[in-house]
Design a protein around this motif. Structure first.
Motif, PDB file in Angstrom:
ATOM      1  N   VAL A  95     146.530  43.430  46.480  1.00 32.68           N
ATOM      2  CA  VAL A  95     145.233  42.951  46.016  1.00 32.68           C
ATOM      3  C   VAL A  95     145.142  41.502  46.466  1.00 32.68           C
ATOM      4  O   VAL A  95     145.996  40.681  46.118  1.00 32.68           O
ATOM      5  N   ALA A  96     144.129  41.208  47.258  1.00 30.94           N
ATOM      6  CA  ALA A  96     143.987  39.866  47.818  1.00 30.94           C
ATOM      7  C   ALA A  96     143.395  38.898  46.793  1.00 30.94           C
ATOM      8  O   ALA A  96     142.515  39.263  46.017  1.00 30.94           O
ATOM      9  N   LYS A  97     143.916  37.675  46.811  1.00 27.43           N
ATOM     10  CA  LYS A  97     143.333  36.589  46.018  1.00 27.43           C
ATOM     11  C   LYS A  97     142.217  35.979  46.840  1.00 27.43           C
ATOM     12  O   LYS A  97     142.348  35.867  48.053  1.00 27.43           O
ATOM     13  N   PRO A  98     141.147  35.552  46.215  1.00 32.47           N
ATOM     14  CA  PRO A  98     140.849  35.707  44.786  1.00 32.47           C
ATOM     15  C   PRO A  98     140.520  37.158  44.476  1.00 32.47           C
ATOM     16  O   PRO A  98     139.952  37.862  45.297  1.00 32.47           O
ATOM     17  N   PHE A  99     140.904  37.598  43.293  1.00 34.88           N
ATOM     18  CA  PHE A  99     140.725  38.990  42.915  1.00 34.88           C
ATOM     19  C   PHE A  99     139.761  39.096  41.743  1.00 34.88           C
ATOM     20  O   PHE A  99     139.587  38.157  40.966  1.00 34.88           O
ATOM     21  N   GLY A 100     139.149  40.248  41.629  1.00 40.75           N
ATOM     22  CA  GLY A 100     138.310  40.560  40.484  1.00 40.75           C
ATOM     23  C   GLY A 100     139.013  41.560  39.593  1.00 40.75           C
ATOM     24  O   GLY A 100     139.996  42.192  39.994  1.00 40.75           O
ATOM     25  N   GLU A 101     138.517  41.702  38.404  1.00 40.61           N
ATOM     26  CA  GLU A 101     139.113  42.623  37.435  1.00 40.61           C
ATOM     27  C   GLU A 101     139.163  44.045  37.991  1.00 40.61           C
ATOM     28  O   GLU A 101     140.181  44.725  37.871  1.00 40.61           O
ATOM     29  N   GLU A 102     138.080  44.480  38.646  1.00 41.96           N
ATOM     30  CA  GLU A 102     138.020  45.840  39.172  1.00 41.96           C
ATOM     31  C   GLU A 102     139.039  46.066  40.284  1.00 41.96           C
ATOM     32  O   GLU A 102     139.677  47.119  40.346  1.00 41.96           O
ATOM     33  N   SER A 103     139.200  45.089  41.176  1.00 47.67           N
ATOM     34  CA  SER A 103     140.134  45.270  42.290  1.00 47.67           C
ATOM     35  C   SER A 103     141.579  45.310  41.788  1.00 47.67           C
ATOM     36  O   SER A 103     142.394  46.097  42.289  1.00 47.67           O
ATOM     37  N   LEU A 104     141.908  44.509  40.784  1.00 50.06           N
ATOM     38  CA  LEU A 104     143.262  44.551  40.237  1.00 50.06           C
ATOM     39  C   LEU A 104     143.505  45.866  39.501  1.00 50.06           C
ATOM     40  O   LEU A 104     144.554  46.490  39.659  1.00 50.06           O
ATOM     41  N   ALA A 105     142.531  46.314  38.720  1.00 47.49           N
ATOM     42  CA  ALA A 105     142.671  47.594  38.017  1.00 47.49           C
ATOM     43  C   ALA A 105     142.841  48.740  39.011  1.00 47.49           C
ATOM     44  O   ALA A 105     143.675  49.637  38.801  1.00 47.49           O
ATOM     45  N   ALA A 106     142.098  48.716  40.110  1.00 44.99           N
ATOM     46  CA  ALA A 106     142.229  49.753  41.136  1.00 44.99           C
ATOM     47  C   ALA A 106     143.608  49.687  41.790  1.00 44.99           C
ATOM     48  O   ALA A 106     144.222  50.728  42.075  1.00 44.99           O
ATOM     49  N   GLY A 107     144.122  48.484  42.016  1.00 38.67           N
ATOM     50  CA  GLY A 107     145.456  48.325  42.587  1.00 38.67           C
ATOM     51  C   GLY A 107     146.531  48.889  41.666  1.00 38.67           C
ATOM     52  O   GLY A 107     147.471  49.554  42.112  1.00 38.67           O
ATOM     53  N   VAL A 108     146.393  48.624  40.382  1.00 31.91           N
ATOM     54  CA  VAL A 108     147.349  49.161  39.393  1.00 31.91           C
ATOM     55  C   VAL A 108     147.305  50.686  39.416  1.00 31.91           C
ATOM     56  O   VAL A 108     148.349  51.350  39.406  1.00 31.91           O
ATOM     57  N   ALA A 109     146.111  51.247  39.463  1.00 33.36           N
ATOM     58  CA  ALA A 109     145.978  52.702  39.501  1.00 33.36           C
ATOM     59  C   ALA A 109     146.636  53.276  40.754  1.00 33.36           C
ATOM     60  O   ALA A 109     147.365  54.271  40.681  1.00 33.36           O
ATOM     61  N   ARG A 110     146.428  52.634  41.914  1.00 39.46           N
ATOM     62  CA  ARG A 110     147.040  53.105  43.166  1.00 39.46           C
ATOM     63  C   ARG A 110     148.569  53.034  43.093  1.00 39.46           C
ATOM     64  O   ARG A 110     149.258  53.947  43.515  1.00 39.46           O
TER      65      ARG A 110
END
Length: 117
Positions: A95-110
């Motif tokens: 997940v690239a910085k700067p990150f949003g809540e949705e992109s981090l949540a999607a990364g965790v799911a992946r």
């Protein structure tokens, strides 16, 4: 669930913690160096690791490699230098910085799905 946040900038670590809390994680350890990360992982057995690449001492890639050599843990690299992660592991979840809540949540799911597969 327990998460290990490997991040040298505390305010970014707190932002990551807030997203992970919303995803159901309840216990957190923070490490700013690869040595501290390995020690926390050994002592606490995290269910998830988020890691930056550049740390106060060592790198997040080194820390994750050391931790995952003895125990597989879902990992999300949260970094401004995603190419450094890709050079070490083309399959890594980044997940690239700067990150949003949705992109981090999607990364965790992946990362979690990849670990279970």
């Amino acid at each position: 669930m327990r998460a290990l946040i490997i991040e040298q900038d505390m305010w970014i670590g707190l932002m990551i913690e807030a997203v992970l809390r919303d995803l159901g994680y309840t216990h957190f350890d923070f490490a700013a160096s690869s040595e501290a990360a390995v020690a926390y992982a050994k002592a606490r057995c995290p269910d998830l690791i988020t890691s930056d690449v550049r740390l106060d001492s060592g790198t997040g890639v080194e820390a994750v490699q050391a931790i995952c050599s003895t125990r597989l843990v879902p990992v999300v690299f949260v970094t401004a230098t995603p190419w450094e992660v890709r050079e070490a592991d083309a399959r890594a979840v980044v997940v690239a910085k700067p990150f949003g809540e949705e992109s981090l949540a999607a990364g965790v799911a992946r990362a979690t799905v990849a670990r279970e597969a």
